[in-house]
Design an enzyme around this catalytic site. Structure first.
Site, short mmCIF file in Angstrom:
data_model
loop_
_atom_site.label_atom_id
_atom_site.label_comp_id
_atom_site.label_asym_id
_atom_site.label_seq_id
_atom_site.Cartn_x
_atom_site.Cartn_y
_atom_site.Cartn_z
N LEU A 181 0.80 -1.25 -0.07
CA LEU A 181 0.09 -0.20 0.07
C LEU A 181 0.97 1.23 0.04
O LEU A 181 1.99 1.22 0.62
CB LEU A 181 -0.85 -0.06 1.28
CG LEU A 181 -2.11 -0.76 1.03
CD1 LEU A 181 -3.04 -0.86 2.67
CD2 LEU A 181 -3.18 -0.47 -0.08
N ASP A 182 0.54 2.15 -0.70
CA ASP A 182 1.22 3.44 -0.69
C ASP A 182 1.42 3.84 0.74
O ASP A 182 0.47 3.56 1.65
CB ASP A 182 0.68 4.60 -1.77
CG ASP A 182 0.20 4.27 -3.07
OD1 ASP A 182 0.95 3.09 -3.43
OD2 ASP A 182 -0.64 4.55 -3.48
N THR A 183 2.33 4.76 0.91
CA THR A 183 2.85 5.24 2.26
C THR A 183 1.50 6.19 2.86
O THR A 183 1.05 6.03 3.92
CB THR A 183 3.87 6.17 2.37
OG1 THR A 183 4.97 5.51 1.73
CG2 THR A 183 4.26 6.60 3.84
#
Length: 367
Positions: A231-233
């Site tokens: 997942l993106d930050t």
């Protein structure tokens, strides 16, 4: 008269001698100490014993002094018995010290006795292979052993594709495929967790820059865990952690096409055909990206909350698709990973997945 006088004098003389004898005995007794007044000089010489008790009495007294109840034994008194403790042993010499060669032989003989190879008995005489099916099911979290026996009676359990119809079947958890109601049971020591990742957490188990990462949520686990996908930050939502390497690989492989669902907050107004555009495909730098499903969940003025589902897992794919369509994402949350829903799980909370959820995941990727 003379004779009677002689007799009387004779009897008188006899009486006198008898009296004198008794008096002599009394004098001898008076010279001896009474038993309670005798002194037992432990360790005294034999000569002093003989002088006090005389002859045999002294010897007997010495023995009594040595072994009398309450009187301590000494070397002199113990030495009178052959082999007595503390005295010289008659007929016994001191055992000679054993040589090192002799000790080495004893050690070698003991090792040969205990290092014998184990004899493997035939299977008919040893324990049966495998474990009882109800025991394996209970350990996998399907309920108590009694409850697992009821599952077998209801013909809801199958092993290697065949429904089990009787109790007592033995299985190998490492090799046999066990299913309950069509769902595979994780019988091995696998771990499956679902984490609601907060924004700002890096999707790695370790971060060399010291940023907060997924590994910070499982620091007390001895078993190494893998994160399933990324997942993106700045993206929140559900992410799976497991030590089942094959399952993690299949869940992220494009061949199996596991669907992921996201909620995105964007600014409107939205065109009517936005969903059709996303389903037909959006041209990105690395090729077309298509959504499997799109719908508007909530609308308040210009604020829209939309749901997007897709089976691809490219980096920033949802953000890039909506941005390319003209609607940058303000906030993004992943709500589903395959059949596993985020639900009301709080941000930053880690939970263990149920056996039913694990079975649904395995069925999703043909495990």
């Amino acid at each position: 008269m003379r004779s009677s006088g002689r007799n009387s004098s004779g009897s008188g003389k006899g009486n006198y001698r008898g009296a004198g004898n008794k008096r002599d005995e009394k004098q001898q007794r008076a010279g001896r100490p009474r038993p309670e007044e005798r002194r037992y000089d432990v360790g005294g010489s034999a000569g002093s014993d003989e002088r006090r008790g005389g002859g045999k009495g002294g010897a007997r007294g010495a023995a009594a002094r040595g072994g009398a109840k309450g009187g301590p034994r000494t070397g002199a008194s113990q030495g009178g018995r052959p082999g007595g403790k503390g005295g010289p042993q008659r007929g016994r010499g001191q055992a000679p010290a054993r040589s090192r060669e002799y000790d080495a032989k004893i050690e070698e003989r003991n090792r040969a006795r205990y290092d014998k190879p184990q004899v493997k008995t035939p299977k008919t005489f040893g324990e049966q292979e495998g474990e009882r099916l109800q025991k394996v099911l209970a350990r996998a979290g399907m309920g108590s052993r009694r409850a697992c026996e009821e599952l077998i009676d209801q013909a809801r359990v199958e092993v290697n594709g065949e429904i089990v119809m009787e109790q007592g079947v033995r299985v190998d958890p490492e090799k046999d495929e066990i299913k309950v109601d069509g769902l595979t049971v994780a019988t091995q020591s696998y771990l499956f967790f679902a984490l609601n990742k907060p924004a700002g957490v890096v999707s790695t188990m370790e971060d060399p820059d010291g940023r907060q990462c997924l590994g910070d949520y499982v620091t007390n686990r001895e078993t190494r865990l893998f994160h399933v996908g990324r997942l993106d930050t700045e993206t929140e939502g559900i992410i799976l952690l497991t030590n089942h390497g094959e399952l993690a690989h299949r869940l992220t492989h494009p061949r199996y096409g596991v669907r992921k669902t996201y909620l995105a907050a964007i600014q409107g107004p939205l065109p009517r055909d936005l969903g059709k555009q996303l389903k037909d495909g959006i041209q990105l730098e690395d090729g077309y990206a298509r959504a499997d499903h799109f719908r508007v969940v909530e609308n308040t003025g210009k604020n829209y909350l939309v749901e997007v589902s897709l089976h691809e897992g490219r980096k920033h794919i949802v953000r890039r698709m909506l941005a390319e369509a003209g609607f940058p994402v303000d906030k993004l949350v992943r709500t589903h990973f395959g059949p596993i829903a985020l639900g009301d799980q709080k941000s930053g909370w880690l939970r263990r997945m149920t056996n039913t959820e694990v079975g649904m995941l395995m069925r999703e990727v043909d495990l």
